[in-house]
Design a protein around this motif. Structure first.
Motif, PDB file in Angstrom:
ATOM      1  N   VAL A  42      26.279  24.304  10.665  1.00  0.00           N
ATOM      2  CA  VAL A  42      26.007  25.321   9.637  1.00  0.00           C
ATOM      3  C   VAL A  42      24.800  26.160  10.051  1.00  0.00           C
ATOM      4  CG1 VAL A  42      27.011  24.103   7.666  1.00  0.00           C
ATOM      5  CG2 VAL A  42      24.639  23.617   8.321  1.00  0.00           C
ATOM      6  N   ASP A  43      24.686  27.337   9.456  1.00  0.00           N
ATOM      7  CA  ASP A  43      23.536  28.199   9.754  1.00  0.00           C
ATOM      8  C   ASP A  43      22.311  27.730   8.982  1.00  0.00           C
ATOM      9  OD1 ASP A  43      24.787  30.370  11.455  1.00  0.00           O
ATOM     10  OD2 ASP A  43      26.158  30.262   9.763  1.00  0.00           O
ATOM     11  N   LEU A  44      22.557  27.135   7.840  1.00  0.00           N
ATOM     12  CA  LEU A  44      21.452  26.638   7.006  1.00  0.00           C
ATOM     13  C   LEU A  44      21.992  25.445   6.217  1.00  0.00           C
ATOM     14  CD1 LEU A  44      18.562  27.771   6.538  1.00  0.00           C
ATOM     15  CD2 LEU A  44      19.452  28.971   4.541  1.00  0.00           C
ATOM     16  N   LEU A  45      21.191  24.403   6.108  1.00  0.00           N
ATOM     17  CA  LEU A  45      21.600  23.257   5.295  1.00  0.00           C
ATOM     18  C   LEU A  45      20.561  23.063   4.197  1.00  0.00           C
ATOM     19  CD1 LEU A  45      23.857  20.911   5.351  1.00  0.00           C
ATOM     20  CD2 LEU A  45      21.937  19.465   5.978  1.00  0.00           C
ATOM     21  N   VAL A  46      21.045  22.886   2.979  1.00  0.00           N
ATOM     22  CA  VAL A  46      20.150  22.636   1.850  1.00  0.00           C
ATOM     23  C   VAL A  46      20.206  21.142   1.566  1.00  0.00           C
ATOM     24  CG1 VAL A  46      19.616  23.215  -0.543  1.00  0.00           C
ATOM     25  CG2 VAL A  46      20.738  24.906   0.929  1.00  0.00           C
ATOM     26  N   TYR A  47      19.103  20.492   1.857  1.00  0.00           N
ATOM     27  CA  TYR A  47      19.077  19.032   1.695  1.00  0.00           C
ATOM     28  C   TYR A  47      18.299  18.672   0.441  1.00  0.00           C
ATOM     29  CZ  TYR A  47      16.699  14.527   2.223  1.00  0.00           C
ATOM     30  OH  TYR A  47      16.166  13.300   1.995  1.00  0.00           O
ATOM     31  N   ASN A  48      18.837  17.733  -0.329  1.00  0.00           N
ATOM     32  CA  ASN A  48      18.006  17.172  -1.387  1.00  0.00           C
ATOM     33  C   ASN A  48      18.278  15.683  -1.545  1.00  0.00           C
ATOM     34  OD1 ASN A  48      20.510  17.925  -2.803  1.00  0.00           O
ATOM     35  ND2 ASN A  48      19.437  17.128  -4.580  1.00  0.00           N
ATOM     36  N   VAL A  51      15.003  20.821   0.804  1.00  0.00           N
ATOM     37  CA  VAL A  51      14.478  21.189   2.121  1.00  0.00           C
ATOM     38  C   VAL A  51      15.539  22.055   2.789  1.00  0.00           C
ATOM     39  CG1 VAL A  51      13.649  20.317   4.344  1.00  0.00           C
ATOM     40  CG2 VAL A  51      13.274  18.965   2.264  1.00  0.00           C
ATOM     41  N   LEU A  52      15.114  23.211   3.304  1.00  0.00           N
ATOM     42  CA  LEU A  52      16.060  24.095   3.997  1.00  0.00           C
ATOM     43  C   LEU A  52      15.952  23.806   5.489  1.00  0.00           C
ATOM     44  CD1 LEU A  52      15.306  27.440   2.064  1.00  0.00           C
ATOM     45  CD2 LEU A  52      16.995  25.665   1.525  1.00  0.00           C
ATOM     46  N   ILE A  53      17.088  23.533   6.117  1.00  0.00           N
ATOM     47  CA  ILE A  53      17.109  23.177   7.540  1.00  0.00           C
ATOM     48  C   ILE A  53      17.918  24.230   8.284  1.00  0.00           C
ATOM     49  CG2 ILE A  53      17.767  21.397   9.208  1.00  0.00           C
ATOM     50  CD1 ILE A  53      17.745  19.442   6.722  1.00  0.00           C
ATOM     51  N   ASP A  54      17.318  24.860   9.291  1.00  0.00           N
ATOM     52  CA  ASP A  54      18.058  25.927   9.982  1.00  0.00           C
ATOM     53  C   ASP A  54      18.690  25.391  11.265  1.00  0.00           C
ATOM     54  OD1 ASP A  54      16.106  25.860  11.910  1.00  0.00           O
ATOM     55  OD2 ASP A  54      15.128  27.715  11.274  1.00  0.00           O
ATOM     56  N   GLY A  80      16.888  23.222  13.620  1.00  0.00           N
ATOM     57  CA  GLY A  80      16.369  21.960  13.081  1.00  0.00           C
ATOM     58  C   GLY A  80      15.024  22.119  12.396  1.00  0.00           C
ATOM     59  N   ASP A  81      14.541  23.368  12.298  1.00  0.00           N
ATOM     60  CA  ASP A  81      13.266  23.602  11.597  1.00  0.00           C
ATOM     61  C   ASP A  81      13.478  23.412  10.099  1.00  0.00           C
ATOM     62  OD1 ASP A  81      11.932  24.091  13.883  1.00  0.00           O
ATOM     63  OD2 ASP A  81      12.044  26.286  13.749  1.00  0.00           O
ATOM     64  N   THR A  82      12.477  22.814   9.453  1.00  0.00           N
ATOM     65  CA  THR A  82      12.632  22.518   8.030  1.00  0.00           C
ATOM     66  C   THR A  82      11.620  23.306   7.201  1.00  0.00           C
ATOM     67  OG1 THR A  82      11.109  20.668   8.230  1.00  0.00           O
ATOM     68  CG2 THR A  82      13.447  20.161   8.440  1.00  0.00           C
ATOM     69  N   GLU A  83      12.071  23.758   6.041  1.00  0.00           N
ATOM     70  CA  GLU A  83      11.161  24.379   5.074  1.00  0.00           C
ATOM     71  C   GLU A  83      11.283  23.586   3.778  1.00  0.00           C
ATOM     72  OE1 GLU A  83      10.375  28.484   2.504  1.00  0.00           O
ATOM     73  OE2 GLU A  83      12.088  28.397   3.850  1.00  0.00           O
ATOM     74  N   GLU A  84      10.206  22.919   3.412  1.00  0.00           N
ATOM     75  CA  GLU A  84      10.222  22.088   2.210  1.00  0.00           C
ATOM     76  C   GLU A  84       9.836  22.929   1.006  1.00  0.00           C
ATOM     77  OE1 GLU A  84       8.025  18.090   1.483  1.00  0.00           O
ATOM     78  OE2 GLU A  84       8.526  18.224   3.635  1.00  0.00           O
ATOM     79  N   LEU A  85      10.695  23.034   0.014  1.00  0.00           N
ATOM     80  CA  LEU A  85      10.335  23.789  -1.197  1.00  0.00           C
ATOM     81  C   LEU A  85       9.819  22.802  -2.248  1.00  0.00           C
ATOM     82  CD1 LEU A  85      13.336  26.293  -1.569  1.00  0.00           C
ATOM     83  CD2 LEU A  85      11.225  26.566  -0.285  1.00  0.00           C
ATOM     84  N   LEU A 132      11.486  22.983  -8.169  1.00  0.00           N
ATOM     85  CA  LEU A 132      11.657  24.311  -8.788  1.00  0.00           C
ATOM     86  C   LEU A 132      12.858  24.288  -9.719  1.00  0.00           C
ATOM     87  CD1 LEU A 132      11.424  26.480  -5.515  1.00  0.00           C
ATOM     88  CD2 LEU A 132       9.677  26.378  -7.309  1.00  0.00           C
ATOM     89  N   ALA A 133      12.891  25.246 -10.637  1.00  0.00           N
ATOM     90  CA  ALA A 133      14.106  25.446 -11.441  1.00  0.00           C
ATOM     91  C   ALA A 133      15.229  25.799 -10.468  1.00  0.00           C
ATOM     92  CB  ALA A 133      13.885  26.588 -12.428  1.00  0.00           C
ATOM     93  N   LYS A 134      16.458  25.381 -10.790  1.00  0.00           N
ATOM     94  CA  LYS A 134      17.573  25.667  -9.884  1.00  0.00           C
ATOM     95  C   LYS A 134      17.736  27.174  -9.669  1.00  0.00           C
ATOM     96  CE  LYS A 134      20.066  21.347  -9.960  1.00  0.00           C
ATOM     97  NZ  LYS A 134      21.117  20.478 -10.478  1.00  0.00           N
ATOM     98  N   SER A 135      17.419  27.960 -10.724  1.00  0.00           N
ATOM     99  CA  SER A 135      17.510  29.418 -10.574  1.00  0.00           C
ATOM    100  C   SER A 135      16.526  29.905  -9.507  1.00  0.00           C
ATOM    101  CB  SER A 135      17.225  30.104 -11.908  1.00  0.00           C
ATOM    102  OG  SER A 135      15.970  29.688 -12.408  1.00  0.00           O
ATOM    103  N   GLU A 136      15.373  29.269  -9.428  1.00  0.00           N
ATOM    104  CA  GLU A 136      14.351  29.664  -8.446  1.00  0.00           C
ATOM    105  C   GLU A 136      14.751  29.177  -7.052  1.00  0.00           C
ATOM    106  OE1 GLU A 136      11.219  31.609  -6.977  1.00  0.00           O
ATOM    107  OE2 GLU A 136      12.085  31.847  -8.974  1.00  0.00           O
ATOM    108  N   VAL A 137      15.342  27.983  -6.975  1.00  0.00           N
ATOM    109  CA  VAL A 137      15.846  27.498  -5.677  1.00  0.00           C
ATOM    110  C   VAL A 137      16.879  28.500  -5.149  1.00  0.00           C
ATOM    111  CG1 VAL A 137      17.135  25.662  -4.500  1.00  0.00           C
ATOM    112  CG2 VAL A 137      15.452  25.062  -6.253  1.00  0.00           C
TER     113      VAL A 137
END
Ligand code: CTP
Length: 392
Positions: free
Chosen positions: A334-340, A357-360, A363-368, A371-376
């Motif tokens: 995938v181009d981006l994986l949303v992990y929770n 956590v967004l994984i591109d 393999g780089d990760t961005e931890e959010l 948040l409200a699901k609307s904000e995610v």
């Protein structure tokens, strides 16, 4: 661009209020769902019934109305766009100074969606330094201002201060709502599939569909053309093309009929299903049934194998660590994986919040944060838009 979009038209007290009846009509003709707020002064110029007849819904006229618990916040959230036409010097002054003392000013201050103001007033008022300063402040807030123009004013006067024409306001509204997604198709899958055991029972999972629906909603607000394939019976934005399904097979068939630029696969798809569903309810008296399982189709795989393939976002609701998700992102291509991690408090199934956590691809990760699901949804779409921008 206004088809199916929710426009909140705020009418304030000037003679130009009569033109807003025509504006409401044009917005409805353009396919928007229109709700109207009127100030007390606006009601001196035009009757609420006029707007009710045009929009099919009675205007909201007070902060403390019986029909909604909190009209200003509820309407502020409902809208995709707020139009203030005419916008009097008084309303402009209130909003510029954060004074939320009537329904219209409170709604504008409460909303996070784009605001388009069409000022209208006498030339002397328009030229007053307070008006100039207030408009500068409003521009600084990111509000859109249209007009005024030179023309006939109240009481037989003429000069600068006539409200922008309804047609121009409709065009400006369309441009604003066009957004970054203009011309781009987004497919969103949502909810948990249900695989029938018999006419009464099914194998399912705990996915509520809230995350996927929030993404579809946010994508609509950004101007994407959205198809939502969902198992969930949740409120859906009227502009989304909605395809309701139940099983993984049905979801696969629905997805196959869409050719999106972006595919966001938020659904929790069953990995196994009963090989065949019993035609009638399995009676308890027959004893413990044995249910033979078989694999369901991998819908995500069917999307990433396409040529050309859409920018594809996968989801991984896990109970393990992020390392497993990084590996999954690679395997699923995938181009981006949303992990929770669904075991975390406030995260995962049925909740209104999520910590992801967004994984591109690298393999780089961005931890959010939590948040409200609307904000995610907003943060995810920011990443998608940025990645697509980079790809050109
Ligand atoms: N998915 C899919 N079709 C399936 C299973 C999953 O499209 N039959 C998609 C989901 O929508 C999600 C992603 O694949 O975007 C990951 O789902 P997940 O259930 O975590 O993947 P699995 O391969 O089933 O992994 P696991 O072994 O952890 O269950």
């Amino acid at each position: 661009m206004l088809q199916g979009r929710r426009v909140l038209l705020c009418v304030t007290g000037g003679v130009a209020a009569y033109k807003s009846a025509y504006l409401a009509r044009r917005l409805v003709e353009a396919g928007a769902t229109v709700r109207v707020e009127m100030t007390e002064s606006a009601l001196e110029f035009v009757g609420a019934q006029t707007f009710a007849a045009i929009t099919g819904e009675h205007p909201f006229t007070a902060l403390f109305a019986a029909d909604l618990v909190s009209p200003h916040t509820e309407l502020a959230r409902w809208a995709d766009l707020v139009i203030v036409a005419p916008a009097t010097g008084a309303t402009i002054g209130r909003v510029a100074n954060g004074i939320s003392e009537d329904l219209v000013s409170a709604t504008i201050i409460a909303t996070t969606v784009p605001v388009l103001l069409a000022p209208a007033m006498h030339t002397e008022m328009w030229e007053h330094p307070a008006t100039e300063r207030n408009l500068e402040t409003l521009r600084g807030f990111g509000y859109h201002i249209i007009g005024p123009e030179i023309g006939a004013l109240a009481g037989g006067d003429s000069g600068m201060g006539r409200v922008a024409e309804p047609e121009e306001i409709v065009v400006a509204a369309g441009d604003i709502l066009g957004g970054e997604g203009k011309g781009q198709k987004v497919l969103v899958t949502a909810g948990g599939t249900r695989e029938p055991v018999d006419p009464v029972r099914y194998l399912g999972n705990r996915s509520s569909g809230k995350m996927g629906h929030a993404i579809a909603d946010a994508a609509i607000r950004r101007g994407y053309d959205v198809t939502l394939v969902t198992t969930a019976d949740l409120p859906t934005h009227p502009a989304a093309k909605l395809i309701r399904v139940e099983t993984a097979e049905e979801m696969l068939a629905a997805v196959a009929g869409v050719e999106p630029h972006v595919a966001i696969m938020a659904a929790a798809v069953a990995d196994f299903r009963p090989k065949s569903a019993a035609e009638s309810k399995i009676p308890r008296a027959d004893g413990l049934p044995s249910i033979e399982l078989t694999e369901t189709p991998d819908i995500l795989a069917s999307v990433v194998q396409r040529h050309p393939r859409p920018f594809t976002v996968g989801f991984a609701a896990e109970t393990g660590g992020v390392e497993r998700a990084v590996e999954k992102a690679r395997k699923k291509d995938v181009d981006l994986l949303v992990y929770n991690d669904v075991t975390e408090p406030g995260s995962g199934f049925g909740t209104d919040t999520n910590r992801v956590v967004l994984i591109d691809r690298s393999g780089d990760t961005e931890e959010l944060p939590l948040l409200a699901k609307s904000e995610v949804a907003e943060r995810l779409l920011d990443r998608v838009a940025a990645a697509i921008g980079e790809q050109g």
